[in-house]
Enzyme design. Sequence first.
Site, PDB file in Angstrom:
ATOM      1  N   CYS A  78       0.874  -1.173   0.000  1.00 11.46           N
ATOM      2  CA  CYS A  78       0.000   0.000   0.000  1.00 11.46           C
ATOM      3  C   CYS A  78       0.907   1.219   0.000  1.00 11.46           C
ATOM      4  O   CYS A  78       1.711   1.399   0.921  1.00 11.46           O
ATOM      5  CB  CYS A  78      -0.901  -0.014   1.230  1.00 11.46           C
ATOM      6  SG  CYS A  78      -1.897   1.487   1.426  1.00 11.46           S
ATOM      7  N   CYS A 211      -5.189   6.696  -3.178  1.00  8.71           N
ATOM      8  CA  CYS A 211      -4.509   5.407  -3.309  1.00  8.71           C
ATOM      9  C   CYS A 211      -3.125   5.674  -3.880  1.00  8.71           C
ATOM     10  O   CYS A 211      -2.998   6.137  -5.017  1.00  8.71           O
ATOM     11  CB  CYS A 211      -5.296   4.465  -4.220  1.00  8.71           C
ATOM     12  SG  CYS A 211      -4.473   2.876  -4.487  1.00  8.71           S
TER      13      CYS A 211
END
Length: 277
Positions: A78, A211
């Site tokens: 991530c 993101c």
Amino acid sequence: MDKIPFMKLSGAGNDFVIINNLNHIIDSTNSEFLSFVTKICQRRMSVGADGVLLVEPTEDADFRMRYFNADGGEAETCGNGARCISKFAFLNGIVPKQMRFLTNAGIYEAEIVGDNVKVRMSDPTDLRINVPLQLEDGVHKVGFANSGVPHVVFLVDDLKSTDVFDLGQQTRYHNDFKPAGTNANFITVHSEELIEIRTYERGVENETLACGTGSIASAIVSATLGKVESPVSVKTASGVVLKIHFDLEENEAKNVYLEGDARVIFAGELTSAAWNY
């Protein structure tokens, strides 16, 4: 354990519960761990977060980063989480301002730069452009890149009116990306230095405010199409701007860096009420 120390950090609007697990205070192999993650990530009932990050020991780097989405599933990596866990490790005296840590997508290098964090990510793989994707409303020409996790990139003219949830959900579960599924990014290119993005994330199963790996994939797809040049500023749905640095040679991206904020929202202790309900 009745109480677990933690911090909650936000990176461009992605928020994470981060726990120092160097001494294995949490057993992530326990059958109840998935429930633990989903419970503490549930907003209004517990802390609420997009995911949980664990700092764990490794012989290969300063520490190991493990990331679990809000649905309890472990993801490869991530980008926004990588910045947040770097800030967490630095603030807790685990590492100096420059560090190396292991992810399921490889070794990352990070540096604390003022209030921001700059992370050298793994080089993207499987870069493709103008891929035909059949959805309910017709065929879309999309880009694709695995920037640690898989990302489809749609170029759209009107980002505000784009139905990110519906198109994102169709893409996430599309037969072309089974069994792992994919994230879906929708971008508008404003200039050679700036793109704007909205992202549907698997694991969260909804649009998120940002993101990091999606911003990387979108910047590199856009550069491959000749629309932008490094470094690329990416304006996320939260309004926070991330900066993507990379070298592009023969449709391959190397030396990829993700730079942006990593803000401590609060620190405290999880009590058993956070996951027992």
